[in-house]
Design a protein around this motif. Structure first.
Motif, mmCIF file in Angstrom:
data_model
loop_
_atom_site.group_PDB
_atom_site.id
_atom_site.type_symbol
_atom_site.label_atom_id
_atom_site.label_comp_id
_atom_site.label_asym_id
_atom_site.label_seq_id
_atom_site.Cartn_x
_atom_site.Cartn_y
_atom_site.Cartn_z
ATOM 1 N N TYR A 142 -51.045 89.559 117.287
ATOM 2 C CA TYR A 142 -51.268 88.529 116.010
ATOM 3 C C TYR A 142 -49.836 88.043 115.477
ATOM 4 C CZ TYR A 142 -56.168 89.989 115.807
ATOM 5 O OH TYR A 142 -57.483 90.037 116.125
ATOM 6 N N ILE A 143 -48.896 88.935 115.325
ATOM 7 C CA ILE A 143 -47.609 88.410 114.884
ATOM 8 C C ILE A 143 -47.039 87.265 115.872
ATOM 9 C CG2 ILE A 143 -45.412 89.106 114.495
ATOM 10 C CD1 ILE A 143 -46.451 91.616 113.549
ATOM 11 N N LEU A 144 -47.129 87.663 117.094
ATOM 12 C CA LEU A 144 -46.589 86.543 118.263
ATOM 13 C C LEU A 144 -47.176 85.438 118.182
ATOM 14 C CD1 LEU A 144 -45.813 88.982 121.317
ATOM 15 C CD2 LEU A 144 -44.222 88.000 119.854
ATOM 16 N N THR A 145 -48.476 85.333 117.967
ATOM 17 C CA THR A 145 -49.295 84.123 117.710
ATOM 18 C C THR A 145 -48.898 83.284 116.470
ATOM 19 O OG1 THR A 145 -51.109 85.194 118.775
ATOM 20 C CG2 THR A 145 -51.698 83.406 117.565
ATOM 21 N N LEU A 146 -48.561 83.994 115.515
ATOM 22 C CA LEU A 146 -48.323 83.433 114.292
ATOM 23 C C LEU A 146 -46.835 82.898 114.400
ATOM 24 C CD1 LEU A 146 -49.296 86.111 111.496
ATOM 25 C CD2 LEU A 146 -50.238 83.626 112.023
ATOM 26 N N LEU A 147 -46.038 83.420 115.132
ATOM 27 C CA LEU A 147 -44.696 82.960 115.436
ATOM 28 C C LEU A 147 -44.640 81.790 116.418
ATOM 29 C CD1 LEU A 147 -42.636 86.486 115.842
ATOM 30 C CD2 LEU A 147 -42.775 84.864 113.857
ATOM 31 N N ASP A 148 -45.651 81.713 117.244
ATOM 32 C CA ASP A 148 -45.631 80.529 118.199
ATOM 33 C C ASP A 148 -46.275 79.402 117.580
ATOM 34 O OD1 ASP A 148 -44.665 82.065 120.211
ATOM 35 O OD2 ASP A 148 -46.680 82.691 121.043
ATOM 36 N N GLY A 149 -46.405 79.117 116.258
ATOM 37 C CA GLY A 149 -46.857 78.102 115.421
ATOM 38 C C GLY A 149 -48.129 78.017 114.701
ATOM 39 N N ALA A 150 -49.051 78.974 114.938
ATOM 40 C CA ALA A 150 -50.174 79.409 114.174
ATOM 41 C C ALA A 150 -49.733 79.634 112.698
ATOM 42 C CB ALA A 150 -51.076 80.597 114.662
ATOM 43 N N ILE A 151 -48.569 80.126 112.195
ATOM 44 C CA ILE A 151 -48.485 80.158 110.863
ATOM 45 C C ILE A 151 -48.356 79.075 110.013
ATOM 46 C CG2 ILE A 151 -45.864 79.755 111.073
ATOM 47 C CD1 ILE A 151 -45.493 82.464 109.231
ATOM 48 N N LYS A 152 -48.327 77.864 110.704
ATOM 49 C CA LYS A 152 -48.703 76.703 109.791
ATOM 50 C C LYS A 152 -49.972 76.309 109.506
ATOM 51 C CE LYS A 152 -44.805 74.390 112.473
ATOM 52 N NZ LYS A 152 -44.573 73.390 113.363
#
Length: 359
Positions: A142-152
């Motif tokens: 989940y953290i890597l997915t957010l760092l890849d751009g999903a955090i926006k």
């Protein structure tokens, strides 16, 4: 009588007799040839020869066997060196054989125990790594997915952070349970012994698990109405024991089933609490391993239900810290019953005795 006579002595006696007869006959022949037969001197010579031969042969045998057996002791280490001490090892081979076999059996049992512990250690490490790996990889994903751009994306961010938080909670849950078992095993966890109402404690556990049991449509109840039952123990830890047992009955219970609590007074002024369910039950071969860390009867289903896999192990250790035991009786396909005992409160017993005397 001959059986009690040591074989080495018998050997030395027979050998001494043969040597004595031979030498005596030789001397007698010499005396006969010299035509100076002296029976007294021949008899004295025979006695001296016999005693000397017997002592020399016996001592040589003891030294011979002692030297070689001690060499075996030192090289093979079957026996402790302290067992030899400063004494001579007996020259009775039967006794030596029995002694060596006895120590060999002890060493064999020790080796088998070490092998069992080694297998348990390997399995335990594998289970720990598996239990920790799943939530760790989940959180990492989940953290890597957010760092890849999903955090926006606010919706995705909130959902993924929430799931990552659940993974962290599971990790904390496992580590806390492991820490508790370690403290219980080493005696670092102090118990606060007090008098409390066991019926009230179970009712509070029912309230805590009401939603969990409702999801599987499992009813939590007593087998009958009980008056307050006062026992002695660490209330917080015993609540954890009852919670873990009821959670276990819900986890492996059938949809629409029951988890029933009952109390019995047993000998030695103790109260036995039973947790009975009509769930899937436990196969007989699994029962001896139920209280091992991370052991699961259903490897897949139980993991879907969550938990650390340490619940029953914690139950066992908490009750052992109270000098009590947990018992299990289960029939596969019918249901299971877990039970344990606690000492009845002395204060309550005294009150009951006083009341009976007044009546």
């Amino acid at each position: 009588m001959s059986k009690k006579f040591k074989r080495s002595y018998k050997f030395a006696l027979n050998t001494s007799s043969y040597i004595t007869l031979f030498l005596t006959g030789l001397i007698a022949l010499y005396e006969y040839i010299q035509l100076e037969v002296n029976l007294a001197s021949i008899f004295i010579f025979a006695i001296i020869c016999f005693v000397f031969s017997f002592l020399i042969i016996q001592l040589r045998i003891e030294y011979f066997i002692y030297k070689r057996v001690k060499s075996i002791y030192d090289s093979v280490s079957i026996l402790d060196k302290s067992s030899l001490g400063g004494q001579r090892t007996t020259s009775d081979m039967k006794t030596l054989t029995e002694e060596v076999e006895r120590f060999a059996r002890g060493k064999k049992l020790e080796i088998e125990t070490l092998k069992v512990r080694e297998n348990y250690r390997k399995e335990f490490i594998g289970n720990v790594s598996h239990e920790l790996k799943t939530p760790l990889f989940t959180v990492q994903g989940y953290i890597l997915t957010l760092l890849d751009g999903a955090i926006k994306d606010k919706k995705v961010r909130k959902k993924y952070l929430s799931r990552a938080s659940k993974g962290v909670d599971r990790l904390i849950y496992i580590v806390k349970d492991l820490d508790m078992i370690t403290k219980l095993e080493t005696g670092d966890l102090n118990l606060y012994i007090e008098t409390f109402d066991l019926v009230e404690l179970v009712e509070s556990v029912f309230d805590l698990l009401e939603m969990k049991s409702a999801k599987k449509e499992i009813s939590l109840s007593f087998d009958k109405k009980y008056s307050p039952i006062y026992v002695e123990g660490d209330k917080e830890r015993i609540q954890q024991v009852v919670t873990n047992l009821i959670v276990n009955s819900i986890k492996y219970g059938k949809k629409g089933g029951t988890s029933e609590i009952s109390f019995d007074e047993v000998k030695n002024s103790k109260i036995m609490l039973r947790v009975t369910d009509n769930g899937e039950g436990i196969e007989k071969e699994h029962i001896p391993r139920l209280f091992e860390r991370f052991f699961r009867v259903d490897k897949t289903g139980s993991r879907r239900e969550g938990g650390s896999g340490l619940g029953l192990s914690i139950v066992k250790h908490i009750l052992e810290a109270h000098n009590e035991q947990v018992y299990v009786d289960s029939v596969y396909g019918i249901g299971s019953e877990f039970s344990f005992t606690l000492p009845k409160s002395d204060e309550i017993q005294e009150e009951e005795t006083d009341a009976s005397l007044l009546n």
